[in-house]
Design an enzyme around this catalytic site. Structure first.
Site, PDB file in Angstrom:
ATOM      1  N   HIS A 156      -1.379  -1.101 -10.896  1.00  0.00           N
ATOM      2  CA  HIS A 156      -2.780  -1.148 -11.353  1.00  0.00           C
ATOM      3  C   HIS A 156      -3.283   0.248 -11.752  1.00  0.00           C
ATOM      4  CE1 HIS A 156      -6.834  -3.376 -10.745  1.00  0.00           C
ATOM      5  NE2 HIS A 156      -7.012  -2.350 -11.561  1.00  0.00           N
TER       6      HIS A 156
ATOM      7  N   HIS B 274      -5.362   2.482 -15.118  1.00  0.00           N
ATOM      8  CA  HIS B 274      -6.094   2.460 -16.394  1.00  0.00           C
ATOM      9  C   HIS B 274      -5.699   3.732 -17.126  1.00  0.00           C
ATOM     10  CE1 HIS B 274      -8.725  -0.874 -15.089  1.00  0.00           C
ATOM     11  NE2 HIS B 274      -8.577  -0.328 -13.899  1.00  0.00           N
TER      12      HIS B 274
ATOM     13  N   ARG C  84      -6.311   4.235 -20.491  1.00  0.00           N
ATOM     14  CA  ARG C  84      -7.384   4.537 -21.462  1.00  0.00           C
ATOM     15  C   ARG C  84      -6.974   4.637 -22.921  1.00  0.00           C
ATOM     16  NH1 ARG C  84     -10.733   2.773 -17.770  1.00  0.00           N
ATOM     17  NH2 ARG C  84     -11.434   4.290 -16.249  1.00  0.00           N
TER      18      ARG C  84
ATOM     19  N   HIS D  65      -9.422  -9.637 -10.831  1.00  0.00           N
ATOM     20  CA  HIS D  65     -10.441  -8.729 -10.305  1.00  0.00           C
ATOM     21  C   HIS D  65     -11.479  -9.630  -9.649  1.00  0.00           C
ATOM     22  CE1 HIS D  65     -13.471  -5.284 -11.077  1.00  0.00           C
ATOM     23  NE2 HIS D  65     -14.134  -6.231 -10.442  1.00  0.00           N
TER      24      HIS D  65
ATOM     25  N   ASP E   7      -5.376   1.824  -8.711  1.00  0.00           N
ATOM     26  CA  ASP E   7      -6.566   1.547  -9.529  1.00  0.00           C
ATOM     27  C   ASP E   7      -7.048   2.849 -10.188  1.00  0.00           C
ATOM     28  OD1 ASP E   7      -8.559   0.230 -10.848  1.00  0.00           O
ATOM     29  OD2 ASP E   7      -9.874  -0.023  -9.108  1.00  0.00           O
TER      30      ASP E   7
ATOM     31  N   HIS F 282     -12.253   9.151 -15.625  1.00  0.00           N
ATOM     32  CA  HIS F 282     -13.457   9.278 -16.467  1.00  0.00           C
ATOM     33  C   HIS F 282     -13.693  10.761 -16.729  1.00  0.00           C
ATOM     34  CE1 HIS F 282     -14.607   5.072 -16.275  1.00  0.00           C
ATOM     35  NE2 HIS F 282     -14.435   5.078 -14.968  1.00  0.00           N
TER      36      HIS F 282
HETATM   37  O1  DOR Z   1     -13.858   1.327 -10.480  1.00  0.00           O
HETATM   38  C1  DOR Z   1     -13.294   0.707 -11.377  1.00  0.00           C
HETATM   39  N1  DOR Z   1     -13.027   1.273 -12.563  1.00  0.00           N
HETATM   40  N2  DOR Z   1     -12.971  -0.590 -11.176  1.00  0.00           N
HETATM   41  C2  DOR Z   1     -12.501  -1.384 -12.179  1.00  0.00           C
HETATM   42  O2  DOR Z   1     -12.229  -2.542 -11.932  1.00  0.00           O
HETATM   43  C3  DOR Z   1     -12.364  -0.836 -13.547  1.00  0.00           C
HETATM   44  C4  DOR Z   1     -12.182   0.616 -13.511  1.00  0.00           C
HETATM   45  C5  DOR Z   1     -12.315   1.274 -14.848  1.00  0.00           C
HETATM   46  O3  DOR Z   1     -11.724   0.784 -15.812  1.00  0.00           O
HETATM   47  O4  DOR Z   1     -12.966   2.329 -14.933  1.00  0.00           O
END
Ligand code: DOR
Length: 423
Positions: free
Chosen positions: A60, A62, A64, A181, A307, A311
């Protein structure tokens, strides 16, 4: 028979000094140190003072790309994964455009191959619904054919139980497991903070733990009714654990993951309005942390996942309500969870099951157990090396972690995938 081309000498494997013989990308044998002589021509590496561990798998993340490369791209995300001890990475579909078609899946796979030809290996997770809009099913046959290993609406829960049921049925036709989710979209609207005394004191809109557990219960009932597998993402609270335990006792085909932050941090991390502790699902209470550790130990929670949700600084440096949810986790996950092993809060066996055996068997990914013929995916880890979490020590472009400034123990000093050195 493989020809030995690499020998790791004198590593610490579960308290024993060992030599590891590798050839043609596979494990040849793991033997007590000094038992066999390295053959002529084989490369040797002195691993004194280092632990030998199999590469971890993260189901899991991300990454981007495409669409949000300023937060992270496939190259920087996989660099963080390599240094963080991860050999296999499953990446979520909430990119722009969304990964709901072959073009996006192919782009991800090609970018990964171009940036890191020897890995970490990237395994895309396709969207469950078109555009992640939870209105129409995504073309799962196409996603499966192109290389997606699972499907999910991660980040954007599916309200319609009927659509979700059809998605589970359709996904199973293509051998894809649905990753959910779990969050009631109405009750969970105020994401990022746990509802309770702390949220009231801070005056932050919050979501209760039942917003997660209600959806966990729905998914489990559906999985039982359809006799199909379901994988539950980033489980954060005791209430969900209780429902999952009940389901497993009934023989429902449910697997579940939790994340390092749900084992080590509570909602108190948000006091001071730290947006780097804003994550969805939110950090919970001390009681939940204890329940998560126990559930991982007993196998009610099968596996760990980061996860990883990078950002940019300017997105997090705003009022709490406006900041996006997410913690950057690939750089810190190994140290944080190995510290739990060192502290006696998690057994080494649980650590290995949760980061290697369970994710790889659930999603059919390459797994190294150091048996003859396994892929030579492993790393050397200096458990004593202290490092301070911060922008300069993290490989990920996302520096958003509530652990910034914290000293962690343990770093990867060398990492091999299929016998090739990637760190
Ligand atoms: O905190 C999170 N950020 N939870 C998620 O399910 C998505 C993720 C994101 O893509 O930033």
């Amino acid at each position: 028979m493989s020809t030995c081309d690499l020998v790791i000498l004198g590593a610490d494997y579960d308290g024993q000094l060992v030599d590891l013989f590798v050839g043609d990308g596979e494990i040849i044998e793991l033997v007590p140190a000094g038992k066999n002589t390295p053959p002529q021509g084989a490369e040797t590496l002195d691993a004194k003072g280092h632990l030998l561990l199999p590469s971890l798998t993260d189901v899991h993340t991300h990454l981007r790309e495409p669409g949000f490369e300023y937060k992270e791209d496939i190259e920087s995300g996989l660099a963080a994964a390599a240094k963080g001890g991860f050999g296999n990475i499953m990446c979520m579909a909430n990119t722009t455009p969304v990964n709901d078609n072959a073009t996006v899946t192919e782009l991800m796979l090609e970018k990964a191959h171009m940036a890191h030809p020897f890995g970490p290996r990237l395994f895309p997770v396709g969207a469950l619904t078109k555009g992640l809009k939870a209105e129409e099913l995504a073309p799962m046959a196409e996603l499966s054919r192109t290389g997606c290993v699972a499907v999910s609406n991660d980040g954007l829960p599916v309200l319609s139980t009927e659509l979700f049921r059809r998605a589970m049925e359709y996904a199973s036709d293509w051998g894809l497991t649905v990753i959910d989710h779990c969050e009631d979209p109405f009750m969970g609207a105020a994401a990022g903070m746990n509802e309770g005394r702390t949220s009231s004191l801070l005056g932050i809109p919050a979501q209760p733990d039942v917003a997660e557990a209600i959806q966990v219960a729905r998914d489990i009932l559906l999985a039982e009714y359809l006799d199909l597998p379901i994988h539950l993402a980033h489980i954060s609270c005791k209430k969900s654990v209780d429902v999952i335990r009940f389901a497993k006792e009934r023989g429902v085909k449910v697997t579940a993951e939790t994340c390092p932050h749900y084992l080590t941090l509570t909602e108190k991390a948000v006091v001071g309005y730290d947006t780097n502790a804003k994550v969805n699902p939110p950090l919970r209470t001390e009681e939940d942390v204890t329940a998560m550790l126990e559930a991982l130990d007993t196998g009610v929670i099968d596996m760990l996942a980061t996860d990883h949700a990078p950002h940019a600084a300017h997105e997090k440096e705003v009022e709490f309500d406006l900041a996006p949810c997410g913690i950057s986790g690939l750089d810190t996950a190994l140290s944080v969870t190995w510290e739990l092993v060192t502290a006696g809060k998690m057994s080494r066996a649980t650590f290995l099951r949760a980061w290697t055996v369970a994710p790889c068997t659930t999603f059919d990914l390459p797994l190294n157990t150091f048996a003859k013929g396994d892929p030579a995916d492993f790393f050397l880890f200096d458990p004593e090396e202290a490092w301070v979490v911060g922008p300069d020590t993290m490989q990920s472009r996302g520096k958003n972690t509530p652990l910034t400034g914290r000293t962690l123990s343990g770093r990867v000093t060398a990492h091999f995938l299929a016998g090739e050195k990637i760190v």
